[in-house]
Design an enzyme around this catalytic site. Structure first.
Site, PDB file in Angstrom:
ATOM      1  N   ASN A  25       0.806  -1.235   0.000  1.00  0.00           N
ATOM      2  CA  ASN A  25       0.000   0.000   0.000  1.00  0.00           C
ATOM      3  C   ASN A  25       0.830   1.272   0.000  1.00  0.00           C
ATOM      4  O   ASN A  25       0.381   2.312  -0.480  1.00  0.00           O
ATOM      5  CB  ASN A  25      -1.002  -0.009   1.165  1.00  0.00           C
ATOM      6  CG  ASN A  25      -0.347   0.072   2.511  1.00  0.00           C
ATOM      7  OD1 ASN A  25       0.740  -0.464   2.713  1.00  0.00           O
ATOM      8  ND2 ASN A  25      -0.992   0.719   3.453  1.00  0.00           N
TER       9      ASN A  25
ATOM     10  N   CYS B  54      -3.134   1.762   6.658  1.00  0.00           N
ATOM     11  CA  CYS B  54      -3.378   1.222   8.012  1.00  0.00           C
ATOM     12  C   CYS B  54      -3.986   2.296   8.892  1.00  0.00           C
ATOM     13  O   CYS B  54      -4.680   1.992   9.849  1.00  0.00           O
ATOM     14  CB  CYS B  54      -2.094   0.755   8.688  1.00  0.00           C
ATOM     15  SG  CYS B  54      -0.852   0.173   7.626  1.00  0.00           S
TER      16      CYS B  54
ATOM     17  N   GLU C 104       4.304  -3.918  12.300  1.00  0.00           N
ATOM     18  CA  GLU C 104       3.303  -2.861  12.170  1.00  0.00           C
ATOM     19  C   GLU C 104       2.127  -3.480  11.441  1.00  0.00           C
ATOM     20  O   GLU C 104       2.257  -3.901  10.293  1.00  0.00           O
ATOM     21  CB  GLU C 104       3.871  -1.655  11.409  1.00  0.00           C
ATOM     22  CG  GLU C 104       4.854  -0.831  12.222  1.00  0.00           C
ATOM     23  CD  GLU C 104       4.331  -0.384  13.582  1.00  0.00           C
ATOM     24  OE1 GLU C 104       3.107  -0.202  13.739  1.00  0.00           O
ATOM     25  OE2 GLU C 104       5.152  -0.244  14.506  1.00  0.00           O
TER      26      GLU C 104
HETATM   27  C1  SIN Z   1      -0.314   3.678   6.535  1.00  0.00           C
HETATM   28  O1  SIN Z   1      -1.275   4.193   7.044  1.00  0.00           O
HETATM   29  O2  SIN Z   1      -0.409   2.556   5.985  1.00  0.00           O
HETATM   30  C2  SIN Z   1       0.988   4.406   6.526  1.00  0.00           C
HETATM   31  C3  SIN Z   1       0.942   5.700   7.215  1.00  0.00           C
HETATM   32  C4  SIN Z   1       0.520   6.870   6.426  1.00  0.00           C
HETATM   33  O3  SIN Z   1      -0.642   7.182   6.316  1.00  0.00           O
HETATM   34  O4  SIN Z   1       1.361   7.541   5.921  1.00  0.00           O
END
Ligand code: SIN
Length: 484
Positions: free
Chosen positions: A151, A283, A249
């Site tokens: 992602n 995430c 994470e």
């Molecule tokens: C994520 O949320 O997957 C990474 C953090 C972001 O938003 O930069």
């Protein structure tokens, strides 16, 4: 059609068994983008061996030298931002403008870590023995395995690789199978920046072969992983069995609370941004919003006003404001959650449909979707969806909202919209998450700030900022005894 090779010991290598993985554009799944070569277990072992060998010299370099290479990588990444972003957009669907922003964010992370190696890495301590000089110092761990998701195909690998390298470790990187081509582009940047052979190795391939070989390899000192809770849990138990350091994470189910005294226009805008940016595939995406009953109807109107401005389509088109989801698997997961929401009695307030396959090249496009009449027991309020779906829950007051927001296995990020200072401070104290926002979006992170979650959103470790040093180094305690 280009075949993108693995990077092992400073050389670009084809897989010995001749296997390839095809990569297709999620906005137009008949369009082949290129091939990567899934590494065999032997090739992974070779990469670890090369990383182990190069560790002997890389750890001896000064942090200034190591930082200089990161700085060069930042310049190169910036110069190649358009091309790398276009590759990633075609590979996983994120809009070009968002992807370009991510590449530039990668450059900012590299610049941040370029100087981090020069910060304090130990303390002089008093000793019970007056002839002792006692101090602590931070030392690198050795070969670190970096396992990254699709992602954020640029920012997440860089926020793991940059600190690993600057603190003197060497790396074997396994990117998601969905974004292996973008990973090759990033490894090329490090090569062009002058990183010595074997310091960063890239092995594309499956979790089953590449991931497992890395996790079980005796020369891997530590594993940093971002991805699903299911895989994270398996990885953690293997790491524990072998006494390896690990960092996970994982997922989120990030809530927003909107109180009656809030700036409702701001709250509606940032709730929709948080839920729909990057097609909800973050995430830290907003997936639940708890709204005080006195403003529920007004706030819904404002949400609908915001969401109706979103134009779904191929992220390469400038007028498009939301791209496809990244893959067929993702498309099926998100649509099944939408169906589950309907089955369990939630009401679709907006969207809920896939876009017409005939008009949209059978791309993996889903309308931004808002559910009302949601209760906290429903699946869409409990499980991570990782798509453009927002669940709205009506609550009695702040206390009710906080209780429901905390009623989850996840604890990544949360946001409160209010102008009441007491409630804001109460939320900062009592929200069970690693990252709290007051009047802000749940998503996003800055390179200098610790990133990570509580409960099942992480292994309790933190990434980015100076917190990264905790993971990528070990303490060594030194006592020097003299006759003075
Ligand atoms: C994520 O949320 O997957 C990474 C953090 C972001 O938003 O930069």
């Amino acid at each position: 059609m280009t075949k993108y090779l693995n990077f092992i010991g400073g050389e670009w290598k084809d897989s010995k068994n001749g296997a390839v993985k095809e990569h297709y554009n999620p906005a137009n799944p008949s369009q082949l983008i290129g091939y990567t070569v899934p590494a065999t277990a032997d090739e992974v072992n070779e990469a670890v061996g090369q990383a182990k060998l190069s560790f002997l010299t890389w750890k001896q370099r000064s942090p200034v030298e190591r930082g200089e290479i990161l700085r060069k990588a930042a310049d190169l990444l910036e110069a190649q931002a358009q091309g790398i972003a276009e590759t990633a957009t075609k590979e996983m669907g994120k809009r070009l403008i968002e992807m370009k922003g991510e590449v530039l964010r990668g450059a900012a992370i590299l610049r941040y870590y370029a100087q981090e190696g020069m910060r304090k890495q130990g303390e002089v301590l008093p000793s019970a023995n007056s002839q002792n000089t006692l101090y602590s110092m931070r030392v690198p761990l050795g070969v670190v395995s970096v396992i990254t998701p699709w992602n954020f195909p640029v920012a997440i690998p860089i926020w793991k690789i940059a600190p690993a390298l600057v603190y003197g470790n060497t790396v074997v990187w396994k990117p998601s199978q969905e974004t292996g081509i973008t990973a090759v582009k990033i490894a090329e940047v490090f090569e062009q920046a002058g990183l010595p052979a074997g310091v960063l190795n890239l092995v594309n391939g499956s979790g089953e072969i590449v991931g497992n070989t890395l996790v079980e390899h005796p020369e891997i000192a530590a594993i940093t992983f971002t991805g699903s809770n299911r895989v994270g849990r398996q990885l953690a138990s293997k790491a524990v069995a072998q006494n390896k350091k690990y960092q996970l994470e994982l997922g989120g189910k990030n809530p927003v609370i909107v109180l009656e005294d809030a700036d409702l226009d701001l709250a509606a805008k940032l709730t929709i941004d948080g839920a729909m940016k990057q097609t909800g595939q973050r995430c830290t995406a907003t997936s639940r919003v708890y709204v005080e009953q006195s403003i529920y109807e007004t706030f819904i109107e404002k949400l609908l006003e915001q969401v109706s401005q979103i134009k779904v389509g191929d992220g390469l088109e400038e007028t498009v404001t939301m791209g496809p989801v990244a893959s067929k698997k993702q498309f099926e997961t998100v649509t099944s959650y939408i169906n589950k929401g309907i089955e369990e009695g939630a009401e679709i307030l907006y969207g809920g449909q896939a876009l017409d396959a005939a008009v949209y090249n059978s791309g993996y496009f889903i309308e931004p979707t808002i559910f009302g009449k949601v209760t906290n027991e429903m699946t869409i309020a409990r499980e991570e969806i990782f798509g453009p779906v927002l669940a709205v829950v009506k609550v009695e007051n702040y206390t009710d909202a906080l209780t429901q927001a905390n009623d989850t296995i996840y604890g990544l990020s949360a946001s409160l919209f209010t102008n009441n200072l007491d409630k804001a401070f109460d939320f900062i104290k009592n929200s069970e998450v690693g990252m709290v926002q007051i009047n802000g979006e749940t998503g996003g992170a800055e390179p200098q700030a610790p990133f990570g979650g509580m409960k099942e959103s992480s292994s309790g470790t933190r990434e980015q900022g100076q917190a990264a040093m905790e993971f990528f180094t070990a303490y060594k305690t030194v006592a020097i005894t003299t006759n003075l």
